[in-house]
Design a protein around this motif. Structure first.
Motif, PDB file in Angstrom:
ATOM      1  N   LYS A 130       1.695  -1.418  -5.943  1.00  0.00           N
ATOM      2  CA  LYS A 130       2.630  -0.819  -4.990  1.00  0.00           C
ATOM      3  C   LYS A 130       2.012   0.439  -4.375  1.00  0.00           C
ATOM      4  O   LYS A 130       2.103   0.668  -3.163  1.00  0.00           O
ATOM      5  N   GLU A 131       1.344   1.234  -5.208  1.00  0.00           N
ATOM      6  CA  GLU A 131       0.709   2.456  -4.714  1.00  0.00           C
ATOM      7  C   GLU A 131      -0.425   2.137  -3.740  1.00  0.00           C
ATOM      8  O   GLU A 131      -0.573   2.781  -2.701  1.00  0.00           O
ATOM      9  N   ASP A 154       1.238   1.154  -0.517  1.00  0.00           N
ATOM     10  CA  ASP A 154       1.845   2.318   0.126  1.00  0.00           C
ATOM     11  C   ASP A 154       0.803   3.236   0.751  1.00  0.00           C
ATOM     12  O   ASP A 154       0.998   3.787   1.824  1.00  0.00           O
ATOM     13  N   PRO A 207       3.656   2.378   5.802  1.00  0.00           N
ATOM     14  CA  PRO A 207       5.119   2.282   5.652  1.00  0.00           C
ATOM     15  C   PRO A 207       5.893   2.776   6.871  1.00  0.00           C
ATOM     16  O   PRO A 207       7.082   2.478   6.997  1.00  0.00           O
TER      17      PRO A 207
END
Lengths: 226, 77
Positions: free
Chosen positions: B56-57, B60, B66
């Motif tokens: 996820k990091e 992102d 995003p």
């Protein structure tokens, strides 16, 4: 005043920028993207091009290079930063400016002159920029977008630097060449010291090359030259 | 080794002009049933270990922006 002109692999407006700034009588030098310091510089120019071949997204890889950490620190301290074309994309990707730049509405790469209406008095770059200017654009991904809340803030806080307009200054759908939200051609950060714009002031510094309105857009550099 | 696929797509409210071009082309080929096309990106990662929070990091911080894009991912092996 000494201006840092950043260089990434794939930058291609770096030489125009350096030459242009020097032609205004302002000192400038290149700074390679692997450098980690902006010591000795009082302004930063992030030039156009196709940094890292536009891999992943335009400006994405460049925004995460070592020099951009120094640019973020420099901007945070109030230092003037301008990003043009791919440089604008880099500043958005780095989070120094809000929003992002997408493929032009009509999918075409646009290489032409545009009229710009200055809409802000905020910060270092906009002082004295008080009339319509004619400057070139050359981009495939210049359609400015952001969420509704950000758009309202940009409009409300006078942070829209320029809008695309016609020769009479009318902001029309037809003049909005790439389909940007609210015809936005350039935006400012909250303090106004960071400016990003798709059109190229550094390509409009000499009447022999089609116009010199870029001199007005970069006049802040000359004003604080001493 | 774990293979993870990250799918990155433009936020639904943003005009996808590449998608529109593909839709036009499909129509020209006779596929009139195509109502809309969105073009995204699939990034395949080979990981020595799969930690959802770390993927996820990665998504992102680099793989997606995003501000303009959404992402999801799945481990496929």
């Amino acid at each position: 005043m000494k201006v840092a002109v950043l260089q990434f692999p794939g930058s291609n407006c770096d030489q125009d920028a350096l030459h242009g700034i020097q032609s205004l009588g302002v000192a400038a030098d290149y700074v390679w993207h692997q450098e980690a310091s902006l010591a000795g510089f009082e302004a930063v120019f992030v030039p156009g091009g196709f940094s890292y071949g536009d891999y992943l997204r335009c400006g994405a890889i460049a925004a995460r290079s070592p020099i951009m950490a120094a640019v973020a620190e420099f901007a945070e301290a109030g230092g003037p930063v301008i990003g043009v074309c791919n440089g604008f994309q880099v500043l958005c990707e780095a989070g120094l400016l809000p929003g992002g730049l997408l493929l032009n509405r009509d999918q075409k790469f646009l290489c032409q002159g545009v009229w710009l209406k200055p809409e802000s008095r905020l910060g270092f770059w906009m002082e004295g920029v008080d009339r319509l200017v004619r400057v070139p654009i050359a981009h495939g991904e210049g359609r400015y977008v952001c969420d509704a809340e950000t758009l309202a803030r940009l409009n409300g806080e006078g942070r829209v630097a320029f809008r695309y307009c016609d020769a009479e200054g009318r902001v029309t759908e037809e003049a909005n060449v790439n389909g940007s939200m609210d015809s936005i051609a350039g935006v400012l950060n909250e303090k106004g010291n960071v400016l990003g714009m798709m059109p190229h002031p550094e390509r409009a510094l000499d009447d022999l090359l089609g116009g010199s309105d870029g001199r007005l857009l970069l006049s802040a550099l000359v004003r604080v030259r001493a | 080794m774990v293979t993870v696929r990250v799918y990155v797509t433009l936020k639904p409210e943003l005009l996808d002009s590449a998608g529109r071009t593909v839709a036009d082309s499909l129509h020209r080929l006779g596929f009139e049933e195509v109502a809309d096309v969105r073009v995204g990106r699939m990034i395949e990662l080979k990981l020595e270990s799969f930690d959802e929070a770390r993927v996820k990091e990665m998504s992102d911080r680099l793989l997606a922006n995003p501000v303009i894009e959404d992402f999801r991912f799945e481990a496929v092996s």
